[in-house]
Design a protein around this motif. Structure first.
Motif, PDB file in Angstrom:
ATOM      1  N   ASP A 212       6.152  -3.135  90.566  1.00 65.91           N
ATOM      2  CA  ASP A 212       6.664  -4.460  90.216  1.00 65.91           C
ATOM      3  C   ASP A 212       6.717  -5.334  91.467  1.00 65.91           C
ATOM      4  OD1 ASP A 212       7.598  -6.451  88.613  1.00 65.91           O
ATOM      5  OD2 ASP A 212       9.698  -5.818  88.738  1.00 65.91           O
ATOM      6  N   SER A 213       6.658  -6.643  91.236  1.00 66.89           N
ATOM      7  CA  SER A 213       6.717  -7.601  92.338  1.00 66.89           C
ATOM      8  C   SER A 213       7.569  -8.786  91.905  1.00 66.89           C
ATOM      9  CB  SER A 213       5.310  -8.072  92.729  1.00 66.89           C
ATOM     10  OG  SER A 213       5.367  -8.998  93.783  1.00 66.89           O
ATOM     11  N   THR A 214       8.499  -9.192  92.775  1.00 65.09           N
ATOM     12  CA  THR A 214       9.420 -10.288  92.478  1.00 65.09           C
ATOM     13  C   THR A 214       9.392 -11.289  93.621  1.00 65.09           C
ATOM     14  OG1 THR A 214      10.878  -8.740  91.318  1.00 65.09           O
ATOM     15  CG2 THR A 214      11.793 -10.896  91.893  1.00 65.09           C
ATOM     16  N   VAL A 215       9.416 -12.574  93.266  1.00 64.54           N
ATOM     17  CA  VAL A 215       9.500 -13.619  94.284  1.00 64.54           C
ATOM     18  C   VAL A 215      10.957 -13.794  94.678  1.00 64.54           C
ATOM     19  CG1 VAL A 215       9.133 -16.069  94.792  1.00 64.54           C
ATOM     20  CG2 VAL A 215       7.456 -14.806  93.430  1.00 64.54           C
ATOM     21  N   VAL A 216      11.228 -13.669  95.974  1.00 63.61           N
ATOM     22  CA  VAL A 216      12.585 -13.858  96.481  1.00 63.61           C
ATOM     23  C   VAL A 216      12.557 -14.907  97.586  1.00 63.61           C
ATOM     24  CG1 VAL A 216      13.362 -11.531  95.924  1.00 63.61           C
ATOM     25  CG2 VAL A 216      12.324 -11.974  98.154  1.00 63.61           C
ATOM     26  N   ALA A 217      13.696 -15.543  97.797  1.00 63.44           N
ATOM     27  CA  ALA A 217      13.859 -16.513  98.875  1.00 63.44           C
ATOM     28  C   ALA A 217      14.832 -15.958  99.892  1.00 63.44           C
ATOM     29  CB  ALA A 217      14.367 -17.843  98.337  1.00 63.44           C
ATOM     30  N   LEU A 218      14.455 -16.052 101.166  1.00 71.11           N
ATOM     31  CA  LEU A 218      15.266 -15.532 102.255  1.00 71.11           C
ATOM     32  C   LEU A 218      15.818 -16.688 103.072  1.00 71.11           C
ATOM     33  CD1 LEU A 218      12.707 -12.848 103.505  1.00 71.11           C
ATOM     34  CD2 LEU A 218      14.272 -12.694 101.557  1.00 71.11           C
ATOM     35  N   SER A 219      17.043 -16.536 103.534  1.00 72.15           N
ATOM     36  CA  SER A 219      17.658 -17.505 104.420  1.00 72.15           C
ATOM     37  C   SER A 219      17.782 -16.887 105.805  1.00 72.15           C
ATOM     38  CB  SER A 219      19.047 -17.909 103.907  1.00 72.15           C
ATOM     39  OG  SER A 219      19.678 -18.802 104.820  1.00 72.15           O
ATOM     40  N   GLY A 220      17.216 -17.543 106.812  1.00 73.93           N
ATOM     41  CA  GLY A 220      17.243 -17.021 108.167  1.00 73.93           C
ATOM     42  C   GLY A 220      15.887 -16.493 108.591  1.00 73.93           C
ATOM     43  N   ASP A 221      15.803 -16.004 109.825  1.00 72.16           N
ATOM     44  CA  ASP A 221      14.570 -15.452 110.366  1.00 72.16           C
ATOM     45  C   ASP A 221      14.392 -14.030 109.853  1.00 72.16           C
ATOM     46  OD1 ASP A 221      12.450 -14.522 111.826  1.00 72.16           O
ATOM     47  OD2 ASP A 221      13.297 -14.973 113.797  1.00 72.16           O
ATOM     48  N   PRO A 222      13.321 -13.742 109.089  1.00 66.86           N
ATOM     49  CA  PRO A 222      13.148 -12.393 108.524  1.00 66.86           C
ATOM     50  C   PRO A 222      12.999 -11.306 109.582  1.00 66.86           C
ATOM     51  CG  PRO A 222      11.722 -13.994 107.415  1.00 66.86           C
ATOM     52  CD  PRO A 222      12.286 -14.678 108.614  1.00 66.86           C
ATOM     53  N   ASP A 223      12.675 -11.682 110.817  1.00 66.28           N
ATOM     54  CA  ASP A 223      12.495 -10.679 111.867  1.00 66.28           C
ATOM     55  C   ASP A 223      13.718 -10.552 112.764  1.00 66.28           C
ATOM     56  OD1 ASP A 223       9.693  -9.901 111.369  1.00 66.28           O
ATOM     57  OD2 ASP A 223       9.291 -12.001 111.826  1.00 66.28           O
ATOM     58  N   ALA A 224      14.787 -11.243 112.432  1.00 66.04           N
ATOM     59  CA  ALA A 224      16.024 -11.178 113.208  1.00 66.04           C
ATOM     60  C   ALA A 224      17.157 -10.662 112.325  1.00 66.04           C
ATOM     61  CB  ALA A 224      16.371 -12.563 113.774  1.00 66.04           C
ATOM     62  N   PRO A 225      18.158 -10.060 112.920  1.00 67.46           N
ATOM     63  CA  PRO A 225      19.293  -9.588 112.108  1.00 67.46           C
ATOM     64  C   PRO A 225      20.033 -10.758 111.461  1.00 67.46           C
ATOM     65  CG  PRO A 225      19.317  -8.620 114.329  1.00 67.46           C
ATOM     66  CD  PRO A 225      18.301  -9.718 114.344  1.00 67.46           C
TER      67      PRO A 225
END
Length: 394
Positions: A212-225
C-alpha cells in the motif's frame, strides 16, 4: 436581447486567480519573445560572443521591447494595481513572518514600474521615431521586473484558501511513528516541498507500507530530528487542497534577472579548444590552448568557469538550509577546491610544455581529406541515438 436604453450590467469583479493568471501569462509571453530575441541577437555576434553587427542588435532589442509592451498592455495593464492590492491584502491577513517585509518591498517596486509603464502607455511617442525607440528602451527594465517578479504578486494573491485541520494527539503520534519507520526502511519517498506563509516547510511524500502507498504531508526537515506528519490524503491533489498553499520560494541571487541579463563575456568552447589540439604541430600550440583553458579574469577559461559553477552550486545547496543541502553543499565546495588546484596544475604544465619548444616528429604524416570522404551516392553513417535516464521533475 437587451432592450434599447437598458443599463449595461456591471462586469463581475475578477477573482484573485484571474488576476494571477494575467501575471503568469505575461511571464510566459515574455519568456517566448525573449528567447526569440536572443536568437536574433546571437546572429549579430561572432563565434566568441562579441557583437559585430551593432545596428542589427539594436533593431532586435527594439522589436523585443515593442512586443513586450504589447503583451503587458494585453495581460497586465488593466489590472496590475488590482493584483498588487490583492497581494498586499494576503500579506495583511497572514501570520507575520520575517519575509513579509521583503515581499512588500517587491510589491512597491512592481507598483512603481507599473506606474512608469502606465505613463508611457498614456503618452506614447510618435510611432517609428527615435523618441519611441528610446522610450521603449527605457521601459524594458520595468517590463523585465514584472516578468521576473510578477509571480510573487500572483502567488500571494491566491493565498485565500484556508487549510484543513492538521492531525493532533494520538493520531499525529501514530502517523509520525509510521512515517519515521518507513524512512528507516527507505520506504518514505519524497515528492515535493514548499514553504507555508508562516515560514514553515511542508514536504509531500509517499508512505509505502507492504503493498500500500499513502500520501502524507511532513512538517519540518525530513532529514533532521523533530519532523512530524501533518496529515494523510487520498492523493496529491487532495493534499494540495487541504494543506496551506505554497508561498513564493526564495531566490539565490537577489539581483539576478532572467529577462534582463548582462551580456556574457566572450569565451571559447571546449570543442574548439580540443580541435586546436588536434590540429596542433608544436608544443607551443598546445601550450597556448591549455593556458586558455586555465585562464582567469574577464575571459576566463572553461576550467575556471567550472570551478565557479561548482562553488556557486555549493553555496546554493547550503542556502537551502536543510541537512542534506548543507552536506551536498560541502561536497560541491570540496570539489571546487580540488578543481582550483587542478587548474593551477594545468597552468603550470602548459607553461612547461611551451618552454620545451618541441615539435612533432616528421613521421606523423597527415591523411588527405579524400581518404575520409564517403564514396559517391553513399549516405554518411548515422550517429547513435542519444540515451538518457528519465528524470522525475518536482
Amino acid at each position: 436581447m437587451r432592450p434599447p436604453g437598458a443599463p449595461i450590467p456591471d462586469t463581475p469583479p475578477l477573482t484573485p486567480s484571474d488576476l494571477a493568471t494575467g501575471a503568469r501569462n505575461f511571464r510566459l509571453k515574455m519568456a517566448v519573445l525573449t528567447l526569440r530575441a536572443e536568437r536574433a541577437l546571437n546572429a549579430t555576434r561572432d563565434r566568441y560572443g562579441r557583437t559585430v553587427l551593432p545596428e542589427a542588435a539594436a533593431t532586435a532589442r527594439a522589436l523585443r521591447a515593442r512586443e513586450a509592451i504589447a503583451e503587458y498592455r494585453s495581460h497586465l495593464a488593466p489590472h496590475a494595481e488590482e493584483l498588487l492590492g490583492a497581494a498586499h491584502l494576503a500579506i495583511d491577513e497572514r501570520t507575520p513572518a520575517r519575509h513579509a517585509s521583503g515581499w512588500r518591498s517587491v510589491l512597491y517596486d512592481l507598483a512603481s514600474s507599473a506606474s512608469t509603464i502606465r505613463h508611457a502607455l498614456d503618452h506614447p511617442a510618435a510611432p517609428g521615431s527615435a523618441t519611441e525607440r528610446e522610450q521603449h528602451q527605457d521601459l524594458w527594465p520595468h517590463l523585465a521586473a514584472w516578468a521576473d517578479h510578477g509571480y510573487i504578486a500572483a502567488d500571494l494573491a491566491e493565498q485565500h484558501r484556508r487549510p484543513g485541520v492538521p492531525l493532533t494527539g494520538d493520531e499525529l503520534l501514530d502517523w509520525t511513528d509510521r512515517a519515521q519507520a518507513a524512512q528507516r526502511r527507505d520506504e518514505l519517498e519524497l515528492i515535493e516541498s514548499w514553504y507555508a506563509a508562516d515560514g514553515k516547510p511542508i514536504t509531500l511524500a509517499y508512505l509505502h507500507e507492504d503493498d500500500d502507498s499513502t500520501v502524507v504531508a511532513l512538517s519540518g526537515d525530513p532529514d533532521a530530528p523533530g519532523w512530524h506528519v501533518l496529515g494523510h490524503y487520498a492523493d496529491e491533489y487532495a493534499a494540495g487542497q487541504a494543506l496551506p498553499p505554497p508561498v513564493p520560494p526564495g531566490v539565490f541571487k537577489p539581483d539576478a534577472s532572467r529577462f534582463n541579463r548582462p551580456e556574457q563575456a566572450p569565451e571559447t568552447t571546449l570543442q574548439e579548444l580540443l580541435r586546436d589540439i588536434h590540429e596542433a604541430r608544436s608544443a607551443g600550440d598546445v601550450s597556448e590552448t591549455l593556458l586558455t583553458v586555465a585562464q582567469h579574469g574577464y575571459e576566463a577559461g572553461p576550467m575556471v568557469r567550472l570551478h565557479e559553477l561548482l562553488r556557486t552550486a555549493g553555496k546554493f545547496a547550503a542556502a537551502l538550509e536543510t541537512v542534506q543541502g548543507r552536506q551536498i553543499g560541502g561536497r560541491l565546495t570540496a570539489l571546487s577546491r580540488q578543481l582550483d588546484f587542478l587548474t593551477q596544475e594545468v597552468h603550470e604544465a602548459a607553461e612547461e610544455l611551451g618552454e620545451t619548444v618541441a615539435v612533432l616528429p616528421p613521421y606523423r604524416i597527415p591523411h588527405t581529406r579524400s581518404r575520409e570522404q564517403p564514396a559517391v551516392n553513399t549516405t554518411p553513417a548515422v550517429p547513435p541515438p542519444r540515451t538518457s535516464t528519465p528524470a522525475r521533475h518536482r
